[in-house]
Design an enzyme around this catalytic site. Structure first.
Site, PDB file in Angstrom:
ATOM      1  N   SER A 140       9.853   4.006  -0.634  1.00 27.48           N
ATOM      2  CA  SER A 140      10.009   4.306   0.796  1.00 27.48           C
ATOM      3  C   SER A 140       8.785   3.859   1.586  1.00 27.48           C
ATOM      4  CB  SER A 140      10.234   5.805   0.994  1.00 27.48           C
ATOM      5  OG  SER A 140       9.262   6.553   0.267  1.00 27.48           O
ATOM      6  N   LYS A 193       2.932   4.870 -10.422  1.00 27.13           N
ATOM      7  CA  LYS A 193       3.336   3.517 -10.017  1.00 27.13           C
ATOM      8  C   LYS A 193       2.281   2.854  -9.132  1.00 27.13           C
ATOM      9  CE  LYS A 193       4.530   4.980  -5.730  1.00 27.13           C
ATOM     10  NZ  LYS A 193       4.207   4.440  -4.395  1.00 27.13           N
ATOM     11  N   SER A 256       2.989  -2.930   0.433  1.00 27.33           N
ATOM     12  CA  SER A 256       2.297  -2.047  -0.500  1.00 27.33           C
ATOM     13  C   SER A 256       0.778  -2.155  -0.362  1.00 27.33           C
ATOM     14  CB  SER A 256       2.693  -2.386  -1.939  1.00 27.33           C
ATOM     15  OG  SER A 256       1.885  -1.691  -2.867  1.00 27.33           O
ATOM     16  N   ARG A 257       0.156  -1.070   0.033  1.00 31.67           N
ATOM     17  CA  ARG A 257      -1.302  -1.079   0.198  1.00 31.67           C
ATOM     18  C   ARG A 257      -2.002  -1.160  -1.158  1.00 31.67           C
ATOM     19  NH1 ARG A 257      -1.072   4.901   2.774  1.00 31.67           N
ATOM     20  NH2 ARG A 257       0.744   3.880   3.656  1.00 31.67           N
ATOM     21  N   VAL A 281      -4.948   5.001   3.091  1.00 27.98           N
ATOM     22  CA  VAL A 281      -5.461   5.319   1.762  1.00 27.98           C
ATOM     23  C   VAL A 281      -4.612   4.629   0.700  1.00 27.98           C
ATOM     24  CG1 VAL A 281      -5.848   7.169   0.096  1.00 27.98           C
ATOM     25  CG2 VAL A 281      -6.360   7.542   2.522  1.00 27.98           C
TER      26      VAL A 281
END
Length: 342
Positions: A140, A193, A256-257, A281
């Protein structure tokens, strides 16, 4: 069900859910700890630090008063980073009452204690609130939820009726919510993950191809499952949204950071400088520490996690990570196959 919701934490995920639920007809109170940020968001109807291009609907009330936020509803969705969860829950004690449900939205494992977020909440508030605590995980990305892109998540609680209560409160025609009673499996899969996403990003940054990434994702899922089983999780959970689903989207997506952080590491940038440049973060950095410690505590082999730790904290060259994994001793594909049968 259009009952009001309080979201504690105005980062990208908390803000995205506030926007989404307000569009769906909920009254949402969004709390940020910074008064200046709250004032700015009330005035501009935007969160410039996290989702600058998304307008806050009229149904979102922004406040920096924890008391006001807590009193605004009986459903508190806790959207702060995992390492800040304990401090927030302690602050909520004066406002707790028997009708309150608490849902953790944080994806991480606390350093030192090695507690999952539901365990942190239980540790602070005691067993009396067990039947009112749940967690929400799944593939998400906030950027897509804020744009009402179709998304599916899982709400997990020890008691099915608790999970179903939150399911009814959270679900919309664009946010599909499933329920699960395997809280440990959901939390381990949805937290670990992020470490694998860093590994996938390192592989990308170094210049390896899709074969290497597929191997990292697949073998990463195997080691996450090993740890989860040792902690009491159910095997089938890791084939679901917080196993394969969360792992695929976090390792593959440009949103995706954690994958981005890994990619920058792979290109030779220092961890400290990457973190300093990120507004959001990357939970995988601290979760790497917790996973490594959990693996050691339970005697579980987690070579990809160990390799990511070595790159982030021990100065191992990024390009050596995949090479070290590829040259390990030959193994069977199934570790303790009798435990991996679902």
């Amino acid at each position: 069900m259009n009952a009001p919701i309080t979201i504690l934490g105005a980062g990208s995920w908390g803000t995205a859910l506030a926007v989404h639920w307000a569009r769906a007809g909920r009254d949402v109170t969004l709390w940020t700890r910074r008064p200046a940020a709250a004032a700015s968001m009330r005035h501009t109807r935007h969160n410039p630090r996290y989702l600058p291009d998304v307008a806050l609907p009229a149904g979102v009330t922004v406040t920096s008063s924890l008391a006001s936020a807590a009193e605004a509803s009986s459903l508190w969705a806790l959207a702060v980073p995992s390492q800040a969860m304990r401090a927030l829950v302690r602050q909520l004690i004066p406002f707790l009452h028997p009708a309150v449900h608490l849902v953790s939205l944080a994806k991480g494992i606390e350093n030192g204690t090695l507690c999952t977020m539901s365990q942190v909440i239980a540790d602070v508030l005691g067993p009396a609130v067990d039947h009112r605590v749940s967690v929400c995980y799944g593939p998400s990305h906030a950027e897509e939820v804020a744009l009402d892109q179709p998304t599916a998540v899982v709400v997990a609680a020890p008691h099915l009726d608790t999970a179903e209560t939150i399911q009814a409160r959270f679900m919309t025609d664009r946010l599909r919510v499933y329920v699960n009673t395997d809280v440990m499996g959901v939390e381990v899969g949805g937290s670990a993950k992020n470490v694998l996403a860093i590994a996938a990003g390192i592989s990308d940054g170094v210049g390896y191809g899709d074969n290497a990434k597929a191997a990292l994702v697949t073998r990463g899922l195997a080691e996450i499952k090993r740890l989860g089983l040792a902690l009491g999780a159910k095997p089938a959970t890791f084939a679901g949204l917080t196993g394969i689903g969360d792992l695929v989207v976090t390792c593959m997506s440009a949103h995706s950071r954690n994958r981005h952080l890994g990619e920058q590491i792979g290109r030779g940038h220092a961890l400290a400088s990457i973190v300093d440049r990120m507004d959001m973060v990357a939970e995988g950095v601290q979760t790497t520490v917790s996973l490594r410690d959990l693996a050691a505590r339970h005697g579980i082999e987690m070579p990809i996690t160990a390799a990511v730790y070595a790159v982030l904290f021990e100065g191992q060259a990024p390009e050596a990570m995949v090479d070290a994994l590829m040259t390990r001793d030959a193994k069977r594909e199934n570790w303790r196959p009798e435990l991996l049968e679902s």
